[in-house]
Design a protein around this motif. Sequence first.
Motif, mmCIF file in Angstrom:
data_model
loop_
_atom_site.group_PDB
_atom_site.id
_atom_site.type_symbol
_atom_site.label_atom_id
_atom_site.label_comp_id
_atom_site.label_asym_id
_atom_site.label_seq_id
_atom_site.Cartn_x
_atom_site.Cartn_y
_atom_site.Cartn_z
ATOM 1 N N SER A 1 -24.184 83.200 -94.333
ATOM 2 C CA SER A 1 -23.513 81.899 -94.317
ATOM 3 C C SER A 1 -22.009 82.048 -94.501
ATOM 4 C CB SER A 1 -24.087 80.975 -95.389
ATOM 5 O OG SER A 1 -23.750 81.404 -96.698
ATOM 6 N N GLN A 2 -21.581 83.033 -95.321
ATOM 7 C CA GLN A 2 -20.140 83.245 -95.512
ATOM 8 C C GLN A 2 -19.492 83.761 -94.233
ATOM 9 O OE1 GLN A 2 -18.981 82.035 -98.535
ATOM 10 N NE2 GLN A 2 -21.167 81.568 -98.570
ATOM 11 N N GLU A 3 -20.174 84.685 -93.558
ATOM 12 C CA GLU A 3 -19.644 85.218 -92.295
ATOM 13 C C GLU A 3 -19.570 84.114 -91.244
ATOM 14 O OE1 GLU A 3 -18.133 87.713 -89.349
ATOM 15 O OE2 GLU A 3 -18.194 87.932 -91.529
ATOM 16 N N TYR A 4 -20.594 83.279 -91.183
ATOM 17 C CA TYR A 4 -20.587 82.190 -90.205
ATOM 18 C C TYR A 4 -19.465 81.198 -90.516
ATOM 19 C CZ TYR A 4 -22.221 78.593 -87.007
ATOM 20 O OH TYR A 4 -22.295 77.674 -85.979
ATOM 21 N N GLN A 5 -19.328 80.852 -91.791
ATOM 22 C CA GLN A 5 -18.320 79.861 -92.168
ATOM 23 C C GLN A 5 -16.904 80.383 -91.978
ATOM 24 O OE1 GLN A 5 -19.484 77.197 -95.743
ATOM 25 N NE2 GLN A 5 -20.802 78.980 -95.994
ATOM 26 N N VAL A 6 -16.675 81.651 -92.317
ATOM 27 C CA VAL A 6 -15.310 82.167 -92.209
ATOM 28 C C VAL A 6 -14.848 82.189 -90.751
ATOM 29 C CG1 VAL A 6 -15.725 84.671 -91.955
ATOM 30 C CG2 VAL A 6 -13.709 83.863 -93.201
ATOM 31 N N GLN A 7 -15.769 82.439 -89.814
ATOM 32 C CA GLN A 7 -15.392 82.414 -88.408
ATOM 33 C C GLN A 7 -15.043 81.000 -87.956
ATOM 34 O OE1 GLN A 7 -14.773 85.196 -86.836
ATOM 35 N NE2 GLN A 7 -15.508 86.308 -88.643
ATOM 36 N N ALA A 8 -15.754 80.008 -88.490
ATOM 37 C CA ALA A 8 -15.436 78.613 -88.173
ATOM 38 C C ALA A 8 -14.082 78.216 -88.774
ATOM 39 C CB ALA A 8 -16.535 77.690 -88.699
ATOM 40 N N PHE A 9 -13.825 78.658 -90.005
ATOM 41 C CA PHE A 9 -12.553 78.339 -90.648
ATOM 42 C C PHE A 9 -11.382 78.999 -89.917
ATOM 43 C CE2 PHE A 9 -15.101 78.014 -94.855
ATOM 44 C CZ PHE A 9 -15.429 76.698 -94.573
ATOM 45 N N LYS A 10 -11.596 80.209 -89.414
ATOM 46 C CA LYS A 10 -10.535 80.899 -88.660
ATOM 47 C C LYS A 10 -10.163 80.115 -87.408
ATOM 48 C CE LYS A 10 -10.824 85.414 -88.135
ATOM 49 N NZ LYS A 10 -11.416 86.763 -87.911
ATOM 50 N N LYS A 11 -11.145 79.433 -86.830
ATOM 51 C CA LYS A 11 -10.909 78.640 -85.614
ATOM 52 C C LYS A 11 -10.539 77.197 -85.935
ATOM 53 C CE LYS A 11 -12.049 81.878 -82.641
ATOM 54 N NZ LYS A 11 -11.098 82.416 -81.642
ATOM 55 N N LYS A 12 -10.399 76.892 -87.234
ATOM 56 C CA LYS A 12 -10.001 75.564 -87.695
ATOM 57 C C LYS A 12 -10.993 74.479 -87.251
ATOM 58 C CE LYS A 12 -5.146 76.947 -87.675
ATOM 59 N NZ LYS A 12 -3.793 76.697 -87.145
ATOM 60 N N GLU A 13 -12.287 74.792 -87.383
ATOM 61 C CA GLU A 13 -13.341 73.871 -86.974
ATOM 62 C C GLU A 13 -13.926 73.133 -88.175
ATOM 63 O OE1 GLU A 13 -14.644 76.892 -83.334
ATOM 64 O OE2 GLU A 13 -15.797 76.833 -85.194
ATOM 65 N N ASN A 14 -14.466 71.952 -87.932
ATOM 66 C CA ASN A 14 -15.113 71.180 -88.986
ATOM 67 C C ASN A 14 -16.498 71.766 -89.274
ATOM 68 O OD1 ASN A 14 -12.903 69.533 -88.931
ATOM 69 N ND2 ASN A 14 -13.932 67.811 -87.953
ATOM 70 N N LEU A 15 -16.805 71.905 -90.547
ATOM 71 C CA LEU A 15 -18.080 72.508 -90.932
ATOM 72 C C LEU A 15 -18.645 71.826 -92.168
ATOM 73 C CD1 LEU A 15 -19.144 76.173 -90.870
ATOM 74 C CD2 LEU A 15 -19.313 74.968 -93.052
ATOM 75 N N ALA A 16 -19.968 71.659 -92.173
ATOM 76 C CA ALA A 16 -20.679 71.132 -93.334
ATOM 77 C C ALA A 16 -21.718 72.147 -93.774
ATOM 78 C CB ALA A 16 -21.352 69.807 -93.008
#
Length: 330
Positions: A209-224
């Motif tokens: 989950s951390q790896e998935y979230q960090v990639q989304a944060f790097k792309k400045k995407e909204n995540l829940a």
Amino acid sequence: NYEDEERRIKVQVEAIQEEIGLIKKDISLIKKQTDKVQEQVDEVSEVIKKKEAEMNISQGGGQLGQPGVDQGEKRGYGAMSTSNEGVEYKEGQLYIKALLDAESRCEYKGDPKVSRFLPMKVYTIENDAVRIPGFEHIAKHEHVIMKKRGTSGFKVLGRKSFVQVVRHFRKLREDFIETFTKIPQPGLNQSQYAILVGHSGIGKSLAFSQEYQVQAFKKKENLAFYSVPEGMVYLYYHKDGGYICQKANVTSEIFWTSKTWQDFDGVNAHLVIDPRRGKGPGAFQHYMVKAFVVYLTSPNSELKKFEDEIRDLPYEETCVNRCDIEEIRV
């Protein structure tokens, strides 16, 4: 002659019977589709009734259960607020910054010549004041262990297989978004649901989950991130060059109709669900969610409950094995 006429009539009768069979199949298919639609209508009606009942309670117009009994507790989520409204979560900004910083300084450990599962991507969150949403107690315990070993920090073990699956899921999401822009019905042609399946202890809930979230944060995407064990959803909006962070109690399926979720939801958003043993995806309601959904589960009732929830909608399931001996050594 008479025999030719009899054969001709027989052929016509068989053709008519075949046509009738096809019509019956079409009717059966239409009935099944109608039944599914009716099921969804019934579910939405039930949600509306519950919401009206809760609104009635908040206005002092009725009772839902006995006085003094927390309804969230009766639903199995423990004693908590029944409010679905999001509240500011300042720790979330610190978490995102720490996770991005740690990932930028990651190390790749292990020799790929020794094992095809290597190298492993390892990054460390040094600050023990950083809260890991959904895993706060585990992170604190890990910091204590690391200090006893003469080192510091909470280490995220990005297994090579996890990194590969994250890339795969992100590609699925891109296809889903592209399909959605052409046919505005989630999950019709491309899957809206990506399921990671693996046995307990392989790191799917925390490390993946951390790896998935960090990639989304790097792309400045909204995540829940929906932590079913906590009955809590963490919302990360990217706005004006930074992230706005909220958290909200998910005490029932009504949450997905709340303004908090509706303001966040969209096909460009991510929803990561960490289930709870015996409860599966918790209060998740597939027909109220537009976001791309990632579900992290063991191959047990947690998986079955999610499959039952999304019914016949298409999904992508990826299995990850336990760590091999070389990964364990790393």
